[in-house]
Design an enzyme around this catalytic site. Structure first.
Site, PDB file in Angstrom:
ATOM      1  N   TYR A 164       0.835  -1.215   0.000  1.00 21.65           N
ATOM      2  CA  TYR A 164       0.000   0.000   0.000  1.00 21.65           C
ATOM      3  C   TYR A 164       0.869   1.266   0.000  1.00 21.65           C
ATOM      4  O   TYR A 164       0.644   2.202  -0.778  1.00 21.65           O
ATOM      5  CB  TYR A 164      -0.877  -0.077   1.244  1.00 21.65           C
ATOM      6  CG  TYR A 164      -1.769   1.093   1.525  1.00 21.65           C
ATOM      7  CD1 TYR A 164      -2.991   1.229   0.871  1.00 21.65           C
ATOM      8  CD2 TYR A 164      -1.411   2.044   2.481  1.00 21.65           C
ATOM      9  CE1 TYR A 164      -3.823   2.300   1.163  1.00 21.65           C
ATOM     10  CE2 TYR A 164      -2.247   3.105   2.779  1.00 21.65           C
ATOM     11  CZ  TYR A 164      -3.448   3.227   2.116  1.00 21.65           C
ATOM     12  OH  TYR A 164      -4.275   4.280   2.407  1.00 21.65           O
ATOM     13  N   LYS A 168       1.081   4.320  -2.730  1.00 25.31           N
ATOM     14  CA  LYS A 168       0.722   5.680  -2.320  1.00 25.31           C
ATOM     15  C   LYS A 168       1.873   6.661  -2.554  1.00 25.31           C
ATOM     16  O   LYS A 168       1.642   7.836  -2.870  1.00 25.31           O
ATOM     17  CB  LYS A 168       0.310   5.683  -0.840  1.00 25.31           C
ATOM     18  CG  LYS A 168      -1.018   4.965  -0.576  1.00 25.31           C
ATOM     19  CD  LYS A 168      -2.112   5.476  -1.487  1.00 25.31           C
ATOM     20  CE  LYS A 168      -3.493   5.277  -0.919  1.00 25.31           C
ATOM     21  NZ  LYS A 168      -4.535   5.670  -1.898  1.00 25.31           N
TER      22      LYS A 168
HETATM   23  P1  NAI Z   1     -13.037   3.071   2.019  1.00 23.90           P
HETATM   24  O1  NAI Z   1     -12.730   1.613   1.998  1.00 23.90           O
HETATM   25  O2  NAI Z   1     -14.221   3.526   2.779  1.00 23.90           O
HETATM   26  O3  NAI Z   1     -13.166   3.638   0.534  1.00 23.90           O
HETATM   27  C1  NAI Z   1     -12.559   3.086  -0.581  1.00 23.90           C
HETATM   28  C2  NAI Z   1     -13.622   2.883  -1.628  1.00 23.90           C
HETATM   29  O4  NAI Z   1     -13.003   2.451  -2.844  1.00 23.90           O
HETATM   30  C3  NAI Z   1     -14.620   1.796  -1.242  1.00 23.90           C
HETATM   31  O5  NAI Z   1     -15.932   2.340  -1.248  1.00 23.90           O
HETATM   32  C4  NAI Z   1     -14.419   0.712  -2.275  1.00 23.90           C
HETATM   33  O6  NAI Z   1     -15.608   0.018  -2.614  1.00 23.90           O
HETATM   34  C5  NAI Z   1     -13.854   1.479  -3.446  1.00 23.90           C
HETATM   35  N1  NAI Z   1     -13.061   0.647  -4.354  1.00 23.90           N
HETATM   36  C6  NAI Z   1     -12.161  -0.316  -4.023  1.00 23.90           C
HETATM   37  N2  NAI Z   1     -11.644  -0.869  -5.127  1.00 23.90           N
HETATM   38  C7  NAI Z   1     -12.219  -0.247  -6.187  1.00 23.90           C
HETATM   39  C8  NAI Z   1     -12.055  -0.358  -7.592  1.00 23.90           C
HETATM   40  N3  NAI Z   1     -11.217  -1.267  -8.123  1.00 23.90           N
HETATM   41  N4  NAI Z   1     -12.778   0.445  -8.396  1.00 23.90           N
HETATM   42  C9  NAI Z   1     -13.644   1.355  -7.861  1.00 23.90           C
HETATM   43  N5  NAI Z   1     -13.843   1.503  -6.527  1.00 23.90           N
HETATM   44  C10 NAI Z   1     -13.131   0.719  -5.707  1.00 23.90           C
HETATM   45  O7  NAI Z   1     -11.716   3.801   2.561  1.00 23.90           O
HETATM   46  P2  NAI Z   1     -11.362   5.343   2.763  1.00 23.90           P
HETATM   47  O8  NAI Z   1     -10.681   5.456   4.048  1.00 23.90           O
HETATM   48  O9  NAI Z   1     -12.522   6.206   2.478  1.00 23.90           O
HETATM   49  O10 NAI Z   1     -10.229   5.545   1.656  1.00 23.90           O
HETATM   50  C11 NAI Z   1     -10.320   6.420   0.554  1.00 23.90           C
HETATM   51  C12 NAI Z   1      -8.926   6.661   0.004  1.00 23.90           C
HETATM   52  O11 NAI Z   1      -8.157   7.379   0.968  1.00 23.90           O
HETATM   53  C13 NAI Z   1      -8.144   5.385  -0.275  1.00 23.90           C
HETATM   54  O12 NAI Z   1      -7.369   5.542  -1.444  1.00 23.90           O
HETATM   55  C14 NAI Z   1      -7.273   5.243   0.933  1.00 23.90           C
HETATM   56  O13 NAI Z   1      -6.111   4.477   0.659  1.00 23.90           O
HETATM   57  C15 NAI Z   1      -6.952   6.690   1.214  1.00 23.90           C
HETATM   58  N6  NAI Z   1      -6.507   6.921   2.579  1.00 23.90           N
HETATM   59  C16 NAI Z   1      -7.370   6.838   3.623  1.00 23.90           C
HETATM   60  C17 NAI Z   1      -6.940   7.097   4.921  1.00 23.90           C
HETATM   61  C18 NAI Z   1      -7.868   7.146   6.080  1.00 23.90           C
HETATM   62  O14 NAI Z   1      -7.421   7.593   7.167  1.00 23.90           O
HETATM   63  N7  NAI Z   1      -9.103   6.723   5.952  1.00 23.90           N
HETATM   64  C19 NAI Z   1      -5.517   7.334   5.198  1.00 23.90           C
HETATM   65  C20 NAI Z   1      -4.695   7.443   4.034  1.00 23.90           C
HETATM   66  C21 NAI Z   1      -5.192   7.223   2.775  1.00 23.90           C
END
Ligand code: NAI
Length: 287
Positions: A164, A168
């Protein structure tokens, strides 16, 4: 309010968590939003339409404009369909937020090729595919906004997240070059390392910390980076819990050797080479 009205923005992975918060705020600011989500589980398994549909219903319930898309960002074909949804529904595309993500955490010595590749496919290849599909439209119209979801795990490292964190950090590399190549066409590319309580972080951080990190607090910075008024490009920000910080690479004053140094010469100067006193922002010497 800064310009977002009628701008067409794709938010990938917008069926929950941060992406949902971004989509809702953008729609409230007058943007027309493609709510993309594959609808699977946190590890990338499964798929479904309910997550994206739910967010579109929320936006429409508030009087905003949105359309759902269920394609995966992980393939060029899926990405073209996502951008196609923007063009077919709203007749344009002005911005992409590469937010879709999955987790396959494991210590590096236990990493499998499948867990390594799945994470690169969604985070790195996904951001590449979607941005690549939108890029010709951005160039043609002389306007484009790209926001990458990076992470402190990529910027600083995190135990168990070599797959990951690599993806990133690579997105920051992509932003650095897109900022250069996009400048002539008013295409801006920036990265955000968010911190928020979502299903991705629900079991990796203590509950009392997560309570201070609502996803809604990250959304305004993403909104700002998509506005017409924003002129910054190649910027990386860490945002969460009401705080927003810029992160930048600095280079030490270093040491200049008059001739090719020996290993012993490097060892003797190591403390000076690595001393960050008086460091300045790094620039590409051949760029
Ligand atoms: P989350 O799991 O709620 O959201 C990710 C979304 O991406 C999910 O709704 C999922 O269904 C969708 N997804 C996964 N694979 C997919 C694909 N192949 N095509 C289309 N959609 C797809 O997680 P969150 O926390 O909202 O994460 C959003 C972004 O922020 C991610 O890239 C995550 O790595 C990044 N991030 C989040 C952090 C946090 O503190 N929550 C910290 C650092 C980065």
């Amino acid at each position: 309010m800064p310009g977002l009205k009628n701008r067409v923005v794709v938010v990938t992975g917008a069926g929950g968590g941060l992406g949902r918060a971004y989509a809702l705020l953008l729609a409230r600011a007058g943007a027309r939003v493609v709510v993309n989500d594959l609808g699977g589980a946190r590890d990338g398994s499964g798929e479904g339409t309910a997550m994206a549909d739910q967010v579109v219903a929320e936006i429409e319930g508030e009087g905003g404009q949105a359309v759902a898309n269920y394609d995966s960002v992980a393939t060029a074909e899926g990405a073209r369909a996502i951008v196609g949804t923007a063009l077919d529904t709203f007749g344009a595309i002005h911005g992409v937020v590469n937010n879709a993500g999955i987790l396959r955490d494991t210590a590096f010595h236990k990493m499998t090729d499948a867990d390594w590749e799945a994470v690169q496919q969604v985070h790195l290849f996904g951001a590449y595919h979607v941005t690549r599909a939108a890029w010709p439209h951005f160039r043609e119209q002389g306007h484009g906004r790209v926001v990458m979801a990076s992470s402190t795990s990529g910027l600083y490292g995190n135990f168990g997240q070599s797959n990951y964190g690599t993806a990133k950090a690579a997105l920051v590399g992509l932003v650095n070059t897109l900022a250069l190549e996009g400048a002539k066409y008013n295409i801006l590319a920036n990265a955000i390392a968010p911190m928020a309580a979502t299903r991705m972080t629900e079991d990796v951080a203590p509950a009392e910390l997560l309570a201070k990190l609502p996803a809604e607090q990250v959304a305004p910075i993403v909104g700002y980076l998509l506005t017409d008024e924003c002129t910054d490009s190649g910027t990386v920000v860490v945002a969460g819990g009401g705080q927003i910080h810029r992160v930048q690479l600095f280079q030490s004053a270093g040491v200049t050797f008059p001739t090719t140094p020996t290993i012993d010469d490097v060892a003797a100067q190591w403390a000076r080479i690595t001393d960050m006193t008086g460091a300045v922002p790094g620039v590409n010497p051949v760029g």
